[in-house]
Design a protein around this motif. Sequence first.
Motif, short mmCIF file in Angstrom:
data_model
loop_
_atom_site.label_atom_id
_atom_site.label_comp_id
_atom_site.label_asym_id
_atom_site.label_seq_id
_atom_site.Cartn_x
_atom_site.Cartn_y
_atom_site.Cartn_z
N ASP A 127 50.82 52.26 79.80
CA ASP A 127 49.90 51.11 79.85
C ASP A 127 48.52 51.65 80.16
OD1 ASP A 127 50.15 51.87 82.43
OD2 ASP A 127 51.27 50.13 83.11
N GLU A 128 47.65 50.79 80.67
CA GLU A 128 46.28 51.24 80.89
C GLU A 128 46.20 52.42 81.88
OE1 GLU A 128 45.38 47.08 81.00
OE2 GLU A 128 46.30 47.75 79.15
N GLN A 129 47.13 52.42 82.86
CA GLN A 129 47.04 53.49 83.87
C GLN A 129 47.42 54.86 83.29
OE1 GLN A 129 48.75 50.58 85.93
NE2 GLN A 129 46.60 50.06 86.10
N THR A 130 48.53 54.91 82.56
CA THR A 130 48.92 56.19 81.97
C THR A 130 48.52 56.22 80.51
OG1 THR A 130 51.04 55.12 81.79
CG2 THR A 130 50.92 56.97 83.31
N SER A 131 47.23 56.18 80.27
CA SER A 131 46.85 56.16 78.86
C SER A 131 46.84 57.58 78.32
CB SER A 131 45.50 55.49 78.69
OG SER A 131 44.59 56.07 79.54
N LEU A 132 47.12 57.66 77.03
CA LEU A 132 47.22 58.96 76.37
C LEU A 132 45.88 59.32 75.75
CD1 LEU A 132 50.46 58.05 74.47
CD2 LEU A 132 50.36 59.64 76.35
N SER A 133 45.65 60.60 75.56
CA SER A 133 44.47 61.00 74.81
C SER A 133 44.76 60.77 73.33
CB SER A 133 44.15 62.46 75.06
OG SER A 133 45.02 63.27 74.32
N SER A 134 43.70 60.78 72.51
CA SER A 134 43.90 60.50 71.07
C SER A 134 44.88 61.48 70.45
CB SER A 134 42.58 60.59 70.32
OG SER A 134 41.65 59.77 70.90
N GLY A 135 44.76 62.74 70.86
CA GLY A 135 45.65 63.76 70.31
C GLY A 135 47.09 63.50 70.72
N GLN A 136 47.28 63.13 71.98
CA GLN A 136 48.64 62.85 72.47
C GLN A 136 49.23 61.64 71.75
OE1 GLN A 136 47.54 62.56 76.54
NE2 GLN A 136 48.25 64.60 77.07
N ARG A 137 48.39 60.66 71.48
CA ARG A 137 48.86 59.50 70.72
C ARG A 137 49.39 59.94 69.36
NH1 ARG A 137 46.60 54.31 71.45
NH2 ARG A 137 45.89 54.11 73.56
N GLN A 138 48.62 60.80 68.71
CA GLN A 138 49.05 61.27 67.39
C GLN A 138 50.37 62.02 67.50
OE1 GLN A 138 45.77 63.39 65.58
NE2 GLN A 138 45.21 61.50 64.51
N LEU A 139 50.50 62.83 68.56
CA LEU A 139 51.75 63.58 68.72
C LEU A 139 52.93 62.64 68.92
CD1 LEU A 139 50.53 66.57 70.90
CD2 LEU A 139 50.93 66.50 68.45
N VAL A 140 52.71 61.55 69.67
CA VAL A 140 53.79 60.59 69.89
C VAL A 140 54.20 59.95 68.56
CG1 VAL A 140 54.40 58.35 70.92
CG2 VAL A 140 53.24 60.07 72.29
N THR A 141 53.21 59.61 67.73
CA THR A 141 53.56 58.99 66.45
C THR A 141 54.24 59.99 65.52
OG1 THR A 141 51.28 59.34 65.76
CG2 THR A 141 51.87 57.13 66.41
N ILE A 142 53.87 61.26 65.63
CA ILE A 142 54.55 62.27 64.81
C ILE A 142 55.99 62.43 65.29
CG2 ILE A 142 54.62 64.72 64.22
CD1 ILE A 142 51.54 64.68 64.37
N ALA A 143 56.16 62.43 66.60
CA ALA A 143 57.52 62.52 67.15
C ALA A 143 58.36 61.34 66.67
CB ALA A 143 57.46 62.54 68.68
N ARG A 144 57.75 60.16 66.62
CA ARG A 144 58.45 58.97 66.14
C ARG A 144 58.92 59.18 64.70
NH1 ARG A 144 54.55 54.34 66.20
NH2 ARG A 144 54.77 54.44 68.45
N ALA A 145 58.03 59.72 63.87
CA ALA A 145 58.38 59.97 62.47
C ALA A 145 59.50 61.00 62.36
CB ALA A 145 57.16 60.43 61.69
N MET A 146 59.46 62.02 63.25
CA MET A 146 60.48 63.06 63.22
C MET A 146 61.85 62.50 63.57
SD MET A 146 58.80 66.41 64.83
CE MET A 146 58.00 67.60 63.79
N ILE A 147 61.87 61.61 64.55
CA ILE A 147 63.14 60.98 64.96
C ILE A 147 63.68 60.11 63.83
CG2 ILE A 147 64.09 59.19 66.47
CD1 ILE A 147 63.88 61.54 68.14
N GLU A 148 62.81 59.37 63.21
CA GLU A 148 63.20 58.44 62.14
C GLU A 148 63.82 59.21 60.97
OE1 GLU A 148 62.83 55.06 62.04
OE2 GLU A 148 63.57 54.90 59.98
#
Length: 374
Positions: free
Chosen positions: A266-287
Amino acid sequence: MYAGHQVVRAYNGEAQAENEFDKINRELYDSAWKSQFFSGLMMPLMGFVGNFGYVAVCVLGAVLAANGSITFGVIVSFMIYIRLFTQPLSQLAQVFTSLQSTLAASERVFDFLGEEEMEDESTKLCRLKSVQGDVEFRNVRFGYDANKTIIHDFSAKVTAGQTVAIVGPTGAGKTTIVNLLMRFYETDGGEILIDNVPIRNLTRENVRDQFCMVLQDTWIFEGTLRENIVYSKKGVTDAQLDEVCRAVGLAHYVKSLPQGYDTVLDEQTSLSSGQRQLVTIARAMIESAPLLILDEATSSVDTKTELLVQKAMAQLTEGKTSFVIAHRLSTIKHADLILVLKDGDIIESGNHQQLLAQNGFYAELYNSQFEQVS
Ligand SMILES: Nc1ncnc2c1ncn2[C@@H]1O[C@H](COP(=O)(O)OP(=O)(O)OP(=O)(O)O)[C@@H](O)[C@H]1O
Ligand SMILES: [Mg+2]
């Protein structure tokens, strides 16, 4: 203004923002005041009309009774008539204000209900089950507006297992091609085929099942890290999660989180832009669907992590058809086919060596990376 709060602060726009707010606030005040005043006026006004009627009946009745032309009973019955007459009127006046606001609201509701429905797809029985990964664009034409065509005549053939890179200047239509492929929009002309089946003949659901994609604008929702990575896929173990996070270089970050995968983003544990991209890549990898789309997937990630992600991606895309869009041309050097897009048309295509040898737009784009601003 609330959404763009940081911009207001950064450019010292407080005074202007306050003025604007004051203006809007005053307008609201004025119209609210008027509406309250008039609706408040309604009841006393109706009361006055009613009482005025009593007085008129009394005076007129008294004169007529004194003359002897009517009896006392007629006066009494007229008084009752007046009450019967004014009561529904004042009730109407009471609901009038709520009627007005209902009218204003219903306009919006009916606007929404009046929106065009999406095409009914229940009659489409064609299903793709195990996809090879051949994709073909046949003379695709498309524009977001009917009178402004963005993609003029796009044709390309991709065989299963190939990595296709789409490069081109900003606004060339790269993301648009991806949107068409995923059927977020319908083509105005031409066809897109997956394994020689036009995607028009498939349901949207079926088309999207074949893809996993990492979009240009990263999409993270409020929820735990686990929910964000494992989205709409069941039976994913922690070991798999660990593996994927290691592959994209998120493992260290996950360890630093207080509750690991169960930390709520949430707002407190916000990710950096790069980390956000990594999370979405991880999502694609799992899918792990048969076709993969990466639209500027690693643009905000540092070059070392990018290399790590690329290696992981190479494993992931083994035998899969993938579409990669990137401005950093080093990322797509090894693609089997590079399509150079400009103003919605392919102006060059081939692999890296061929395109460099052609010494055209791609070569110019590629060499501009190494140019120095003097
Ligand atoms: N939803 C939309 N409605 C109307 N026009 C749009 C929409 N999305 C994009 N466009 C227009 O379509 C053109 C191509 O946009 P597109 O997003 O495909 O560019 P791009 O090649 O992905 O650029 P970038 O490298 O900046 O991501 C642009 O001129 C843009 O203004
Ligand atoms: Mg784009």
